[in-house]
Design an enzyme around this catalytic site. Structure first.
Site, PDB file in Angstrom:
ATOM      1  N   GLN A 137       0.807  -1.217   0.000  1.00 16.61           N
ATOM      2  CA  GLN A 137       0.000   0.000   0.000  1.00 16.61           C
ATOM      3  C   GLN A 137       0.837   1.263   0.000  1.00 16.61           C
ATOM      4  O   GLN A 137       2.041   1.223   0.249  1.00 16.61           O
ATOM      5  CB  GLN A 137      -0.907   0.000   1.240  1.00 16.61           C
ATOM      6  CG  GLN A 137      -0.156  -0.058   2.557  1.00 16.61           C
ATOM      7  CD  GLN A 137      -1.080  -0.250   3.740  1.00 16.61           C
ATOM      8  OE1 GLN A 137      -1.354   0.679   4.480  1.00 16.61           O
ATOM      9  NE2 GLN A 137      -1.556  -1.483   3.922  1.00 16.61           N
ATOM     10  N   HIS A 186       0.189   5.772   0.970  1.00 14.33           N
ATOM     11  CA  HIS A 186      -0.697   6.772   1.554  1.00 14.33           C
ATOM     12  C   HIS A 186      -0.508   8.102   0.824  1.00 14.33           C
ATOM     13  O   HIS A 186       0.604   8.425   0.392  1.00 14.33           O
ATOM     14  CB  HIS A 186      -0.384   6.956   3.045  1.00 14.33           C
ATOM     15  CG  HIS A 186      -0.411   5.681   3.823  1.00 14.33           C
ATOM     16  ND1 HIS A 186      -1.523   4.866   3.868  1.00 14.33           N
ATOM     17  CD2 HIS A 186       0.541   5.064   4.576  1.00 14.33           C
ATOM     18  CE1 HIS A 186      -1.249   3.808   4.629  1.00 14.33           C
ATOM     19  NE2 HIS A 186      -0.002   3.907   5.056  1.00 14.33           N
ATOM     20  N   GLU A 214       3.415   7.406   8.807  1.00 16.08           N
ATOM     21  CA  GLU A 214       3.457   6.461   9.924  1.00 16.08           C
ATOM     22  C   GLU A 214       4.885   6.023  10.203  1.00 16.08           C
ATOM     23  O   GLU A 214       5.784   6.149   9.358  1.00 16.08           O
ATOM     24  CB  GLU A 214       2.565   5.250   9.651  1.00 16.08           C
ATOM     25  CG  GLU A 214       2.947   4.460   8.422  1.00 16.08           C
ATOM     26  CD  GLU A 214       1.911   3.371   8.100  1.00 16.08           C
ATOM     27  OE1 GLU A 214       2.336   2.223   7.860  1.00 16.08           O
ATOM     28  OE2 GLU A 214       0.702   3.673   8.059  1.00 16.08           O
ATOM     29  N   HIS A 231       4.802   0.190   0.551  1.00 18.37           N
ATOM     30  CA  HIS A 231       5.347  -0.585   1.668  1.00 18.37           C
ATOM     31  C   HIS A 231       4.382  -1.691   2.068  1.00 18.37           C
ATOM     32  O   HIS A 231       3.197  -1.663   1.710  1.00 18.37           O
ATOM     33  CB  HIS A 231       5.602   0.327   2.878  1.00 18.37           C
ATOM     34  CG  HIS A 231       4.371   0.996   3.408  1.00 18.37           C
ATOM     35  ND1 HIS A 231       3.842   2.153   2.863  1.00 18.37           N
ATOM     36  CD2 HIS A 231       3.541   0.677   4.440  1.00 18.37           C
ATOM     37  CE1 HIS A 231       2.767   2.510   3.525  1.00 18.37           C
ATOM     38  NE2 HIS A 231       2.556   1.630   4.492  1.00 18.37           N
ATOM     39  N   ARG A 264      -4.223   0.691  -2.177  1.00 19.19           N
ATOM     40  CA  ARG A 264      -3.601  -0.633  -2.183  1.00 19.19           C
ATOM     41  C   ARG A 264      -3.021  -0.976  -3.551  1.00 19.19           C
ATOM     42  O   ARG A 264      -3.605  -0.654  -4.579  1.00 19.19           O
ATOM     43  CB  ARG A 264      -4.620  -1.682  -1.742  1.00 19.19           C
ATOM     44  CG  ARG A 264      -5.072  -1.484  -0.296  1.00 19.19           C
ATOM     45  CD  ARG A 264      -6.150  -2.461   0.134  1.00 19.19           C
ATOM     46  NE  ARG A 264      -6.493  -2.238   1.528  1.00 19.19           N
ATOM     47  CZ  ARG A 264      -7.371  -1.319   1.941  1.00 19.19           C
ATOM     48  NH1 ARG A 264      -7.995  -0.559   1.045  1.00 19.19           N
ATOM     49  NH2 ARG A 264      -7.621  -1.157   3.223  1.00 19.19           N
TER      50      ARG A 264
END
Length: 383
Positions: free
Chosen positions: A92, A94, A129, A251, A270
């Site tokens: 995926q 972001h 993240e 990642h 995804r």
């Protein structure tokens, strides 16, 4: 200071043993993937004063700090987790903040229900993240140099991979990565399933650097994401090492237990290794097609004993304290909120004793003195 009672999410990829072992409880036999610490509406932490959502809503500046509210609004800007991967998570990326706002507004304009399986943007926020390993932790992070990937694929001796090898060698970096990922994700599914099967057999036979990709195919047979994953760096973190995943970086987490912290968002595009929706055109708009190494982070120690995982965003700030027997108490008081999580030993936070896996919420400006013998993670913001 409030002791937190946290929800464990039973996602199918979760380990059945890692989180129970950390908490010192018997496994249930079911996967236990993530333990959430924060004010996410899907599973807010509970306290003796109510849920963390309720506490913050009743007094945002009191709980979060005036500077935090002024910078991020009246909500907790991050979500802290224990993450235990027993099987690979989806491949995926972001979006960045501008992409998230644009995508969210466009789907709102088109009337796509927020819970629709084909919806990409659940909110208008970005989702950087950080994952910090508590055990040995395997993951995929960022594109490998195209020429090195061409060599890796060529070494498998699979005829149907040759067009990808040729593309990777014939074009500049960005074009090579874009063309190969596009070709993999838009290929005929039946033909791709044969390619994945042949690739899997070769990976299993050769082992070594190929071994992680054989594991992927075991969990996701025929999935184009197995080939897409071979474009990425494989990294094995040792305890205390971390990865920062910024916008557009493909990642996937493969196995291991770690502390994860992220901006409070659900936005995921995804690439594969999932039965869920893959929006190829939108994915290709978001991915950053540039090669890099995995960028393993190690904490930077300060004189007061804080070990900081330095990242380029302000929504979260994760650090670690390793407390020694007989050491002087540490004053962790800050003008911003904090969540403190014990991951080893026994730590005393104020009047509360924390065993591994236990956590507390510290309102802004509240006295936070810690002592004991063990490892303590601190999550806060930069405000």
């Amino acid at each position: 200071m409030d002791r937190l009672d946290n929800t464990v999410r039973p996602y199918a990829w979760g380990s059945t043993t890692a989180i129970p072992q950390l908490l010192g409880v018997e496994p249930t036999g079911e996967p236990q993937a993530e333990m959430w610490m924060g004010a996410h509406p899907g599973a807010p932490s509970r306290t003796d004063r109510g849920t963390l959502v309720d506490l913050i809503a009743a007094g945002p500046e009191k709980e979060l700090g005036a500077a935090t509210v002024a910078k991020f609004g009246p909500g907790l800007p991050f979500l802290l987790k224990l993450l235990a991967a027993g099987a690979p998570l989806s491949l995926q990326v972001h979006p960045d903040l501008a992409q998230a706002k644009e995508g969210y507004e466009e789907e709102e304009r088109r009337g796509v229900p927020v819970d629709a399986p084909h919806r990409n943007y659940k909110d208008a926020n970005h989702k950087p993240e950080l994952i910090c390993a508590l055990t040995e932790f395997d993951g995929l992070c960022g594109f490998r140099d195209p020429n090195r990937t061409a060599d890796l694929l060529a070494g498998l001796g699979v005829d149907s991979l040759k067009p990808y090898v040729d593309l990777l060698r014939a074009h500049p970096e960005e074009a090579a990565l874009r063309e190969v990922l596009t070709a993999v994700l838009t290929a005929d599914r039946e033909e791709m399933a044969h390619t994945v099967a042949a690739t899997t057999a070769a990976c299993a036979r050769l082992g070594g650097d190929y071994a992680p990709y054989a594991v992927l195919a075991h969990h996701y047979p025929g999935d184009p994401g197995v080939i897409a994953a071979m474009l990425l760096n494989h990294v094995r973190l040792q305890p205390g090492e971390a990865l920062y995943l910024g916008a557009g970086i493909p990642h996937a987490y493969l196995s291991g237990l770690g502390v994860e912290i992220m901006a409070n968002s659900d936005n995921v595009l995804r690439c594969g290794l999932t039965p869920k929706h893959v929006d190829v055109p939108e994915l290709l708009r978001i991915v950053r097609f540039e090669a890099s190494d995995a960028g393993v982070l190690r904490p930077e120690a300060s004189p007061d004993g804080e070990e900081l995982y330095d990242t380029p965003i302000d929504e979260f700030r994760l650090s670690r304290y390793v407390l020694s027997e007989g050491g002087a108490p540490r004053d962790l008081t800050r003008p911003t909120l904090q969540i403190l999580l014990c991951t080893a030993g026994t730590v005393r936070a104020g009047e509360l004793e924390l065993a591994p896996g236990r956590s507390v919420f510290v309102p802004a400006g509240e006295k936070a003195e810690v002592s004991g013998t063990g490892t303590l993670f601190r999550a806060t913001v930069v405000a």
